[in-house]
Design an enzyme around this catalytic site. Structure first.
Site, PDB file in Angstrom:
ATOM      1  N   LYS A  61       0.732  -1.216  -0.156  1.00  0.00           N
ATOM      2  CA  LYS A  61       0.028  -0.045  -0.091  1.00  0.00           C
ATOM      3  C   LYS A  61       0.818   1.373   0.010  1.00  0.00           C
ATOM      4  CE  LYS A  61       0.584   1.277   4.698  1.00  0.00           C
ATOM      5  NZ  LYS A  61       1.667   2.440   4.997  1.00  0.00           N
TER       6      LYS A  61
ATOM      7  N   PRO B 109       9.977  -4.040   0.196  1.00  0.00           N
ATOM      8  CA  PRO B 109      11.032  -3.790   1.285  1.00  0.00           C
ATOM      9  C   PRO B 109      10.275  -3.557   2.416  1.00  0.00           C
ATOM     10  CG  PRO B 109      10.694  -2.138  -0.458  1.00  0.00           C
ATOM     11  CD  PRO B 109       9.800  -3.101  -0.904  1.00  0.00           C
TER      12      PRO B 109
ATOM     13  N   ALA C   5       9.524   0.195   5.192  1.00  0.00           N
ATOM     14  CA  ALA C   5       9.317   1.057   4.242  1.00  0.00           C
ATOM     15  C   ALA C   5       8.102   1.895   4.289  1.00  0.00           C
ATOM     16  CB  ALA C   5       9.522   0.186   2.847  1.00  0.00           C
ATOM     17  N   GLY C   6       7.020   1.479   5.057  1.00  0.00           N
ATOM     18  CA  GLY C   6       5.981   2.233   5.032  1.00  0.00           C
ATOM     19  C   GLY C   6       5.105   1.723   4.002  1.00  0.00           C
ATOM     20  N   LEU C   7       5.313   0.605   3.484  1.00  0.00           N
ATOM     21  CA  LEU C   7       4.444  -0.218   2.418  1.00  0.00           C
ATOM     22  C   LEU C   7       3.704  -1.131   2.837  1.00  0.00           C
ATOM     23  CD1 LEU C   7       7.493  -0.259  -0.456  1.00  0.00           C
ATOM     24  CD2 LEU C   7       5.324   1.128  -0.490  1.00  0.00           C
TER      25      LEU C   7
ATOM     26  N   GLY D  54       4.321  -4.228   3.911  1.00  0.00           N
ATOM     27  CA  GLY D  54       4.444  -5.637   3.380  1.00  0.00           C
ATOM     28  C   GLY D  54       3.997  -6.531   4.663  1.00  0.00           C
ATOM     29  N   GLY D  55       4.638  -6.416   5.663  1.00  0.00           N
ATOM     30  CA  GLY D  55       4.277  -7.512   6.669  1.00  0.00           C
ATOM     31  C   GLY D  55       2.616  -7.609   7.053  1.00  0.00           C
ATOM     32  N   SER D  56       2.165  -6.444   7.206  1.00  0.00           N
ATOM     33  CA  SER D  56       0.577  -6.416   7.450  1.00  0.00           C
ATOM     34  C   SER D  56      -0.402  -7.043   6.229  1.00  0.00           C
ATOM     35  CB  SER D  56      -0.041  -5.030   7.680  1.00  0.00           C
ATOM     36  OG  SER D  56       0.774  -4.573   8.743  1.00  0.00           O
TER      37      SER D  56
ATOM     38  N   ASP E 200      -2.442  -2.019  10.388  1.00  0.00           N
ATOM     39  CA  ASP E 200      -2.969  -2.045   8.808  1.00  0.00           C
ATOM     40  C   ASP E 200      -3.479  -3.389   8.380  1.00  0.00           C
ATOM     41  OD1 ASP E 200      -1.782   0.539   8.834  1.00  0.00           O
ATOM     42  OD2 ASP E 200       0.130   0.048   7.985  1.00  0.00           O
TER      43      ASP E 200
END
Ligand code: ATP
Length: 288
Positions: free
Chosen positions: A8, A95, A98-100, A102-104, A137
């Site tokens: 996201k 990555p 990163a604030g993207l 990914g883990g969530s 998230d």
């Protein structure tokens, strides 16, 4: 079962209030993008419950600290699943730090996949309730698409925005920024040094489908993240110099996205980023 777990970006990120209990209230437009991790999940019979997880990224834990593992453990406990071995293969393309998200996203997709594979038929609302305990998230990723997040991120409203045709470039400097640290720095910054809230203005303008709406976007966590990672500023400048309509950090950083109207300009920006040693990750993608 093979699944894609999308990343996201936060198109806007306002922090209207810090609650007395220290929680930060949020007002943010969340948007899934086509950059994704790949998950393969298999279930087999066993004499007890087991989780097996493999991951190709050395900086991501492969044990009970991994959000896919946490999702599998919470799901089996909540629905009284017995004698199943859950095998998860995770290929990371998003990555970390990163604030993207990914883990969530991996976490949300694991919950959704187990719901199907184990034929539990839980509603999205039930999955969101399990997910919110694992990561702020996760409820967003159960839904995906474009959502306005409010409260402490748990209040989600689906948005249908008439986005004009755009290409997106996401770049990340080396630093991995833990979200909690960025919020701590944010708390100690003078409020006059923060950018203005932009969600309301952005939503009013984008409803007309105008690409220039993206010039209004702000992220109130940016000044805090830039104290730990000054390269964010440099990456934003690179994207603007290469013709982005707008560039901004996502979430608590350190990834930065650029919005382009022209796909060739987006490709040129990505090429220029490859020659910048401070940028360790780059991709072109789109809203999804
Ligand atoms: P957010 O924006 O949600 O704070 P992020 O995008 O900055 O997160 P993540 O990819 O979610 O970063 O990773 C944050 C940390 O979570 C990593 O340092 C990693 O150790 C841990 N982690 C646990 N499970 C995963 C996973 N499946 N993928 C990536 N990181 C994971």
């Amino acid at each position: 079962m093979k699944i894609k777990a999308y990343a996201k970006i936060n198109i806007t990120l306002d922090i209207p209030k810090i609650r007395e209990d220290g929680y930060h209230e949020l007002c943010s437009v969340f948007q899934t993008v086509s950059l994704h991790d790949e998950l393969e999940i298999q279930i087999s019979e066993s004499d007890k419950n087991e989780i097996e997880l493999t991951c190709d990224a050395s900086n991501v834990p492969c044990d009970e600290r991994n959000l896919c593992w946490k999702a599998a453990a919470s799901f089996t406990e909540k629905y009284g699943i017995k004698n199943k071995k859950i095998s998860i293969e995770l290929k990371k393309n998003i990555p970390s730090g990163a604030g993207l998200g990914g883990g969530s996203s991996d976490c949300a997709e694991t919950l959704k996949a187990l719901n199907k594979l184990l034929e539990v038929n839980a509603s999205n609302e039930e999955l969101e309730k399990i997910g919110v305990k694992l990561g702020a998230d996760v409820p967003f990723f159960i839904k995906g698409g474009t959502q306005l997040a409010e409260g402490i991120g748990e209040k989600l409203t689906e948005l249908k925005l008439p986005y004009p045709e755009t290409s997106l470039v996401i770049l990340k400097p080396e630093a991995e920024l833990p979200t909690v640290n960025i919020y701590k720095i944010f708390d100690n910054l003078p409020k006059e040094s923060l950018p203005e809230a932009s969600t309301e203005k952005f939503l009013a303008e984008i409803s007309k489908g105008d690409i220039n709406s993206f010039k209004l976007i702000t992220n109130m966590l940016e000044p805090a993240a830039k104290t730990l990672c000054p390269e964010i500023e440099e990456v934003e400048k690179l994207l603007l110099e290469k013709g982005a309509v707008s560039s901004m950090m996502t979430g608590s950083g350190s990834a930065v996205f650029g919005i382009f109207t022209n796909v060739n300009k987006a490709a040129e920006a990505l090429e220029a980023a490859k020659h910048n040693k401070k940028i360790i990750f780059g991709t072109m993608c789109r809203f999804i």
